[in-house]
Structures are given as structure tokens and as C-alpha cells.
Design a protein around this motif. Structure first.
Motif, PDB file in Angstrom:
ATOM      1  N   VAL A 161       0.839  -1.195   0.000  1.00  0.00           N
ATOM      2  CA  VAL A 161       0.000   0.000   0.000  1.00  0.00           C
ATOM      3  C   VAL A 161       0.881   1.255   0.000  1.00  0.00           C
ATOM      4  O   VAL A 161       0.973   1.964   1.001  1.00  0.00           O
ATOM      5  N   PRO A 162       1.544   1.544  -1.114  1.00  0.00           N
ATOM      6  CA  PRO A 162       2.367   2.750  -1.155  1.00  0.00           C
ATOM      7  C   PRO A 162       1.545   4.029  -1.142  1.00  0.00           C
ATOM      8  O   PRO A 162       2.028   5.084  -0.745  1.00  0.00           O
ATOM      9  N   ASN A 163       0.277   3.935  -1.578  1.00  0.00           N
ATOM     10  CA  ASN A 163      -0.599   5.105  -1.607  1.00  0.00           C
ATOM     11  C   ASN A 163      -1.261   5.332  -0.251  1.00  0.00           C
ATOM     12  O   ASN A 163      -2.480   5.438  -0.141  1.00  0.00           O
ATOM     13  N   SER A 164      -0.467   5.376   0.798  1.00  0.00           N
ATOM     14  CA  SER A 164      -0.990   5.724   2.110  1.00  0.00           C
ATOM     15  C   SER A 164      -0.798   7.218   2.322  1.00  0.00           C
ATOM     16  O   SER A 164       0.123   7.828   1.768  1.00  0.00           O
ATOM     17  N   LEU A 165      -1.670   7.807   3.122  1.00  0.00           N
ATOM     18  CA  LEU A 165      -1.585   9.242   3.376  1.00  0.00           C
ATOM     19  C   LEU A 165      -2.253   9.560   4.702  1.00  0.00           C
ATOM     20  O   LEU A 165      -3.041   8.761   5.239  1.00  0.00           O
ATOM     21  N   VAL A 166      -1.915  10.723   5.241  1.00  0.00           N
ATOM     22  CA  VAL A 166      -2.481  11.205   6.498  1.00  0.00           C
ATOM     23  C   VAL A 166      -2.914  12.642   6.268  1.00  0.00           C
ATOM     24  O   VAL A 166      -2.084  13.501   5.965  1.00  0.00           O
ATOM     25  N   VAL A 167      -4.203  12.916   6.409  1.00  0.00           N
ATOM     26  CA  VAL A 167      -4.726  14.255   6.124  1.00  0.00           C
ATOM     27  C   VAL A 167      -5.132  14.997   7.392  1.00  0.00           C
ATOM     28  O   VAL A 167      -5.555  16.146   7.327  1.00  0.00           O
ATOM     29  N   THR A 168      -5.027  14.309   8.539  1.00  0.00           N
ATOM     30  CA  THR A 168      -5.267  14.955   9.830  1.00  0.00           C
ATOM     31  C   THR A 168      -4.136  14.549  10.761  1.00  0.00           C
ATOM     32  O   THR A 168      -3.307  13.700  10.428  1.00  0.00           O
ATOM     33  N   ARG A 169      -4.109  15.154  11.930  1.00  0.00           N
ATOM     34  CA  ARG A 169      -3.156  14.741  12.960  1.00  0.00           C
ATOM     35  C   ARG A 169      -3.937  14.494  14.255  1.00  0.00           C
ATOM     36  O   ARG A 169      -4.808  15.280  14.632  1.00  0.00           O
ATOM     37  N   GLY A 170      -3.595  13.414  14.941  1.00  0.00           N
ATOM     38  CA  GLY A 170      -4.153  13.161  16.251  1.00  0.00           C
ATOM     39  C   GLY A 170      -5.566  12.614  16.223  1.00  0.00           C
ATOM     40  O   GLY A 170      -6.025  12.044  15.234  1.00  0.00           O
ATOM     41  N   CYS A 171      -6.260  12.804  17.339  1.00  0.00           N
ATOM     42  CA  CYS A 171      -7.601  12.242  17.515  1.00  0.00           C
ATOM     43  C   CYS A 171      -8.372  13.125  18.498  1.00  0.00           C
ATOM     44  O   CYS A 171      -7.779  13.639  19.453  1.00  0.00           O
ATOM     45  N   PRO A 172      -9.676  13.310  18.298  1.00  0.00           N
ATOM     46  CA  PRO A 172     -10.454  14.134  19.238  1.00  0.00           C
ATOM     47  C   PRO A 172     -10.752  13.434  20.555  1.00  0.00           C
ATOM     48  O   PRO A 172     -11.256  14.069  21.481  1.00  0.00           O
ATOM     49  N   HIS A 173     -10.449  12.134  20.657  1.00  0.00           N
ATOM     50  CA  HIS A 173     -10.736  11.388  21.874  1.00  0.00           C
ATOM     51  C   HIS A 173      -9.452  11.157  22.672  1.00  0.00           C
ATOM     52  O   HIS A 173      -8.337  11.318  22.155  1.00  0.00           O
ATOM     53  N   HIS A 174      -9.608  10.738  23.929  1.00  0.00           N
ATOM     54  CA  HIS A 174      -8.457  10.629  24.834  1.00  0.00           C
ATOM     55  C   HIS A 174      -8.549   9.351  25.657  1.00  0.00           C
ATOM     56  O   HIS A 174      -8.730   9.380  26.871  1.00  0.00           O
ATOM     57  N   CYS A 175      -8.417   8.218  24.995  1.00  0.00           N
ATOM     58  CA  CYS A 175      -8.488   6.930  25.669  1.00  0.00           C
ATOM     59  C   CYS A 175      -7.235   6.719  26.528  1.00  0.00           C
ATOM     60  O   CYS A 175      -6.134   7.107  26.129  1.00  0.00           O
ATOM     61  N   ASP A 176      -7.406   6.075  27.671  1.00  0.00           N
ATOM     62  CA  ASP A 176      -6.315   5.945  28.628  1.00  0.00           C
ATOM     63  C   ASP A 176      -5.138   5.130  28.102  1.00  0.00           C
ATOM     64  O   ASP A 176      -4.009   5.316  28.549  1.00  0.00           O
ATOM     65  N   PHE A 177      -5.409   4.206  27.154  1.00  0.00           N
ATOM     66  CA  PHE A 177      -4.325   3.344  26.681  1.00  0.00           C
ATOM     67  C   PHE A 177      -3.653   3.867  25.420  1.00  0.00           C
ATOM     68  O   PHE A 177      -2.745   3.241  24.890  1.00  0.00           O
ATOM     69  N   CYS A 178      -4.070   5.036  24.936  1.00  0.00           N
ATOM     70  CA  CYS A 178      -3.565   5.539  23.655  1.00  0.00           C
ATOM     71  C   CYS A 178      -2.295   6.353  23.823  1.00  0.00           C
ATOM     72  O   CYS A 178      -2.188   7.224  24.689  1.00  0.00           O
ATOM     73  N   TYR A 179      -1.334   6.091  22.962  1.00  0.00           N
ATOM     74  CA  TYR A 179      -0.044   6.772  22.939  1.00  0.00           C
ATOM     75  C   TYR A 179      -0.161   8.247  22.557  1.00  0.00           C
ATOM     76  O   TYR A 179       0.695   9.065  22.888  1.00  0.00           O
ATOM     77  N   LYS A 180      -1.200   8.604  21.812  1.00  0.00           N
ATOM     78  CA  LYS A 180      -1.210   9.892  21.145  1.00  0.00           C
ATOM     79  C   LYS A 180      -1.351  11.086  22.085  1.00  0.00           C
ATOM     80  O   LYS A 180      -0.922  12.186  21.760  1.00  0.00           O
ATOM     81  N   ASP A 181      -1.974  10.888  23.243  1.00  0.00           N
ATOM     82  CA  ASP A 181      -2.137  12.024  24.151  1.00  0.00           C
ATOM     83  C   ASP A 181      -0.789  12.598  24.566  1.00  0.00           C
ATOM     84  O   ASP A 181      -0.611  13.824  24.619  1.00  0.00           O
ATOM     85  N   ALA A 182       0.171  11.746  24.888  1.00  0.00           N
ATOM     86  CA  ALA A 182       1.505  12.221  25.264  1.00  0.00           C
ATOM     87  C   ALA A 182       2.179  12.907  24.077  1.00  0.00           C
ATOM     88  O   ALA A 182       2.857  13.930  24.228  1.00  0.00           O
ATOM     89  N   PHE A 183       1.986  12.357  22.875  1.00  0.00           N
ATOM     90  CA  PHE A 183       2.650  12.900  21.694  1.00  0.00           C
ATOM     91  C   PHE A 183       2.154  14.304  21.370  1.00  0.00           C
ATOM     92  O   PHE A 183       2.928  15.160  20.927  1.00  0.00           O
ATOM     93  N   PHE A 184       0.857  14.557  21.593  1.00  0.00           N
ATOM     94  CA  PHE A 184       0.288  15.850  21.233  1.00  0.00           C
ATOM     95  C   PHE A 184       0.109  16.779  22.425  1.00  0.00           C
ATOM     96  O   PHE A 184      -0.557  17.812  22.317  1.00  0.00           O
ATOM     97  N   ALA A 185       0.699  16.436  23.548  1.00  0.00           N
ATOM     98  CA  ALA A 185       0.603  17.307  24.725  1.00  0.00           C
ATOM     99  C   ALA A 185       1.230  18.672  24.421  1.00  0.00           C
ATOM    100  O   ALA A 185       2.190  18.778  23.665  1.00  0.00           O
ATOM    101  N   GLY A 186       0.664  19.724  24.999  1.00  0.00           N
ATOM    102  CA  GLY A 186       1.236  21.056  24.837  1.00  0.00           C
ATOM    103  C   GLY A 186       0.712  21.840  23.660  1.00  0.00           C
ATOM    104  O   GLY A 186       1.183  22.949  23.393  1.00  0.00           O
ATOM    105  N   GLY A 187      -0.253  21.297  22.958  1.00  0.00           N
ATOM    106  CA  GLY A 187      -0.801  22.006  21.799  1.00  0.00           C
ATOM    107  C   GLY A 187      -2.039  21.297  21.303  1.00  0.00           C
ATOM    108  O   GLY A 187      -2.631  20.474  22.003  1.00  0.00           O
ATOM    109  N   LYS A 188      -2.452  21.609  20.084  1.00  0.00           N
ATOM    110  CA  LYS A 188      -3.634  20.978  19.517  1.00  0.00           C
ATOM    111  C   LYS A 188      -3.434  19.468  19.439  1.00  0.00           C
ATOM    112  O   LYS A 188      -2.384  18.988  19.035  1.00  0.00           O
ATOM    113  N   SER A 189      -4.483  18.719  19.785  1.00  0.00           N
ATOM    114  CA  SER A 189      -4.393  17.271  19.737  1.00  0.00           C
ATOM    115  C   SER A 189      -5.144  16.679  18.549  1.00  0.00           C
ATOM    116  O   SER A 189      -5.086  15.473  18.311  1.00  0.00           O
ATOM    117  N   PHE A 190      -5.871  17.532  17.796  1.00  0.00           N
ATOM    118  CA  PHE A 190      -6.538  17.065  16.588  1.00  0.00           C
ATOM    119  C   PHE A 190      -6.706  18.240  15.642  1.00  0.00           C
ATOM    120  O   PHE A 190      -7.317  19.248  15.997  1.00  0.00           O
TER     121      PHE A 190
END
Length: 485
Positions: A161-190
Motif C-alpha cells: 500500500v504505497p498510496n498511504s496518506l495522512v490528512v489529519t493529525r491526532g484524535c479528538p478522543h483521549h483513551c487511557d491506553f492511547c499513545y497519542k495524548d503524550a505525543f500531542f501534549a502542549g498544543g492541539k491534539s486534533f
């Protein structure tokens, strides 16, 4: 100036005898995105160790390494190697953001959070001879004006699948087991691209098939509606991810997605237990009718890849019960996980405070290995054995057939059978195709399986090469907002 961008691999992905297909799916888009900020006259080499052996006898001036938890030790070893050879080494990614003090001794500079803001700042400092040891993404996050991804650095023939893409960043939700909250701390998370920029990126991609790697493609209704309106009639087939809550909303968005070519959706069901959902801070799934969400997708001809987590506070019956439910619902593919507390998450803090972490060998934090003591009703052995058995049972020929027959048309049944069987029951064939570097020959088969299950795909100009820009979406559909397995 010579720059090397590296995505280190897990050990099993570099086995000379066996190459699981999951490690040859998607190219390293994060690194290709950062490469777009480099001056055009610099020599750039991007290597993904999942699909090629690394060349370690070169002498780049700058090395940038993307670090996930399960490749952290390999990343640190590579960083130490290139620093010893005189290169300036940078580390970034989810694991570096979660544990910067662990990563810092192995790098000249580290990046915390998404890199669209920090990497250009680093380049300016480095060229001026005043690079800082740490760059932290903050309030200035945006995808507006981000340069096009350096897809010329991607070795397309080595990915399914070379035609992969990402058109947003992060997620509007904040599940306790998700890595993304730490990654987007300090600014917009979605946050999102503009619709025009997303469509321009799509139009650069050859072929028909696309895979949106966004954590929640339907997370911003206005943006997603504009995107799907712009994609309609392009003849694309695409896959993505969304939540149960977004699927059940009666806002017409899912219908727009199906008309634009959505054929498969990754859905985080996670657990059938309301108590576990509540304990994991996943309210978007609470009180939602999972079966109704699946029916809605199937009625639109969209296959379901269901995600499930074992080991939250489960009993031994959870494995058979989950598999049986998924088969009866006609879920095409299932992804099972062992609950894994990633550093920087609320789950990690909880497990650490309760003394339930078994060790910190990050290469085993792969959601296939038990790394913390499960709840009071399961032993670690029961959890691991149940997880393995769930995969065997769900992907047995008997259950693949049973799940296929849930669908109401022969075409949908055959499509389900081919997709589920092809994914899990022909791994030796995938290994052969990977080794002989013929993954590109499999894409027409994938596109055929992803064709519509009712009627035929609407006639559209074929997407067989980079396409000319389409007309801009209506102004009211555009998002000029400052800005994700």
C-alpha cells in the motif's frame, strides 16, 4: 549535504527466512514528510529496515531516526553508530516524546511531538551552527502550508500500500491506553489539512487504491464532508479508520464516504464490556449499539476491521465470547491486542502505581506479549493463550465461512471470504511475493476485492497516474484551521 532518514525495524521484520506482510504494508510517511523541508539540492536517502537491509558503511552529515517503542533499542544502537562516525543524529517519534530523558543520550537533538513546527526550526538552527539539544512542539501546530510529501524517496515496489496518506493529525478522543495524548501534549491534539491540500495530495498518487492512516478520518465532520465531496467521481477505492460513535451519527457523512470509494473501515470496538470502556476513558463507545454500526457499514458495502483489546479486567470467557460475537456480526477482519501500557499514557501510570508492570523491555511492548499483570480474573498465561487462540479461532476456515455467510449478497460473501482468507491463510504466499519483490503485482487483486458489493463502481476517469488538479471545493467546505496505526 548528505541526509539519511531511517525507520528501524523489529527483529522479526528482518528475518531472512520469513517476512510477515504487515511489515510491508505502508512506507514511512513521517520521515517522507520531514524530508519535504530539506533543501532541494541536498542528497537524501530514506531507508525503511522493514523492507530493506540498512547500509551502515555510509557517511551522512545528518541522520534522522524515527523511534517507536518496539524499535527503540535498535534506534539507539543506530544513533550511537552514526554519532561515532561523525554524523549529527536526531531522534523523534512517539517513544522519544514519551521518554525524552531515555532517548537524549543517544542523540545530538531530539524532537518532542509532531515535527511540522520543530523540524524546520531545527534545520535553520543547525545550518547556523546553533542547533539545540531539544525541540518541543507547542501551540503553533498547523498543516496549512506544509510542503508536499517527498514521495520520490518512497520505494513503491516494496510496499503493498504505497498510496498511504495522512490528512489529519491526532484524535479528538483521549483513551487511557492511547499513545497519542503524550505525543500531542502542549498544543492541539486534533487538526486537519485544508480540503484543497488533501485533494492535491490524493491527485499526486497513481493507481486507484488509497489508505488513510488517520486515527479518525471522520473526526472533523466539515473537513471529511469536503474531502469526500472532492473525491467523488475520481474512481478511487480507499480504506480508513473511524469510531463507533461517528458511524452511528445520522449526518450523511458515511454515505458521502461510500460514494467517494470507502470500502473498508478500521473500527475500535476494543471490548464488549461497558465497565472496561468506562475504566479506559472511552465514553464514545459507551451505550452505542455495535451491531447497528456494523449493519450500517455493511449496508453501504463497507467491510469492517474490528479492533479488540484483551486483559483490561476480563474473565477467561472473554476470548471465545468476543470471537463468537465478531463472527456472528460478519466482521471481515479482526485485530486483537493484549492491553499494553505505553509510557506517557494514563494506563502506564496506573499500572506503574499499582506495581503491575512486569518489566520495561520496550521491544516486548508489542500488544502480542503480556508485559503487565492482568486483572484479578486472569493470569498472564491465560491472557497470552487466550489471545493466541482468538486469532486461530477467528481466522479458521470454518469461521471465515460463517462470517462470510452473514452478508446478504453472494458478491459480498465472496469478497469477505477472499479478503479474510487472503490476509491470514496465505502467509507463505505473501512471504514469497515479498522476497521476490512483486508486491506491486498484488495491488490489482486488492483493488478487485475492494470493488463495490452492490452494482458497479460509478464510471469515472481512471486514476492510473498522477492526475491534474480538480476544481477547488466550495469555500464553505474548506477548513483553514491551524493545525495521525
Amino acid at each position: 549535504m548528505k541526509v539519511k532518514l531511517i525507520l528501524p525495524a523489529l527483529t522479526e521484520a528482518t528475518n531472512p527466512y520469513w517476512r510477515p506482510i504487515k511489515y510491508s504494508l505502508f512506507p514511512p510517511l513521517g520521515l517522507a514528510t520531514l524530508a519535504a523541508y530539506l533543501p532541494p539540492d541536498w542528497a537524501v536517502d530514506m531507508q525503511d529496515e522493514h523492507v530493506e537491509p540498512l547500509r551502515l558503511d555510509d557517511a551522512p552529515d545528518l541522520v534522522v531516526i524515527q523511534v517507536y517503542i518496539t524499535n527503540a533499542y535498535r534506534a539507539y544502537a543506530l544513533a550511537d553508530h552514526y554519532r561515532a562516525r561523525g554524523a549529527y543524529v536526531c531522534l523523534g517519534g512517539l517513544h522519544v516524546t514519551s521518554l525524552p530523558d531515555e532517548a537524549a543520550p543517544h542523540a545530538d537533538s531530539i524532537f518532542l511531538g509532531p515535527g511540522e513546527e520543530t523540524f524546520p526550526a531545527f534545520l535553520a538552527d543547525w545550518r547556523a551552527g546553533r542547533a539545540r539539544p531539544r525541540y518541543v512542539s507547542g501551540a503553533g501546530r498547523t498543516l496549512v502550508g506544509v510542503p508536499p510529501i517527498r514521495r520520490d524517496l518512497i520505494k513503491r515496489e516494496r510496499y503493498l500500500v504505497p498510496n498511504s496518506l495522512v490528512v489529519t493529525r491526532g484524535c479528538p478522543h483521549h483513551c487511557d491506553f492511547c499513545y497519542k495524548d503524550a505525543f500531542f501534549a502542549g498544543g492541539k491534539s486534533f487538526y486537519t489539512q485544508t480540503v484543497d491540500d488533501a485533494l492535491a495530495e490524493i491527485n499526486r498518487l497513481p493507481g486507484r487504491h488509497l489508505y488513510f492512516l488517520d486515527d479518525h478520518l471522520l473526526g472533523n465532520v466539515r473537513f471529511a464532508a469536503g474531502l469526500f465531496e472532492g473525491m467523488r467521481g475520481l474512481g478511487r477505492l480507499f480504506q480508513g479508520a473511524a469510531t463507533v460513535d461517528s458511524i452511528l451519527r445520522d449526518n450523511g457523512l458515511l454515505e458521502k464516504a461510500a460514494q467517494a470509494g470507502l470500502r473498508s473501515l478500521f473500527v475500535g470496538f476494543e471490548t464488549l464490556s461497558p465497565a472496561n470502556l468506562k475504566a479506559s476513558n472511552k465514553p464514545q463507545n459507551l451505550g452505542r449499539d455495535y451491531a447497528a454500526a456494523i449493519r450500517r457499514l455493511h449496508d453501504l458495502g463497507i467491510m469492517v476491521n474490528g479492533s479488540f483489546v484483551f486483559g483490561l479486567d476480563d474473565r477467561p470467557s472473554v476470548f471465545d465470547r468476543t470471537v463468537e460475537w465478531a463472527v456472528k456480526q460478519g466482521i471481515t477482519t479482526a485485530t486483537f491486542h493484549i492491553a499494553t501500557p505505553y509510557p506517557g499514557t494514563a494506563l502506564f501510570q496506573q499500572m506503574e502505581a499499582q506495581g503491575r508492570l512486569l518489566h520495561r523491555r520496550w521491544n516486548e511492548y508489542d500488544t502480542r506479549t503480556v508485559v503487565c499483570r492482568p486483572g484479578p480474573h486472569l493470569t498472564a498465561r491465560q491472557l497470552k493463550n487466550g489471545y493466541d487462540q482468538a486469532y486461530r479461532d477467528f481466522y479458521s476456515w470454518t469461521n471465515i465461512t460463517r462470517a462470510s455467510l452473514v452478508h446478504d449478497t453472494l458478491r459480498h460473501q465472496l469478497k469477505h471470504f477472499a479478503y479474510a482468507g487472503g490476509w491470514k491463510k496465505f502467509e507463505p504466499l505473501w512471504n514469497f511475493v515479498i522476497k521476490t519483490r512483486h508486491l506491486d503485482a498484488m495491488r490489482p487483486l486488492l483493488e478487485g476485492i475492494l470493488s463495490k458489493v452492490r452494482g458497479t463502481d460509478e464510471k469515472a476517469r481512471p486514476a492510473v497516474g498522477p492526475m491534474p488538479p480538480t476544481a477547488s471545493a466550495p469555500p464553505e467546505m474548506l477548513l483553514k484551521l491551524p493545525v495521525l496505526p
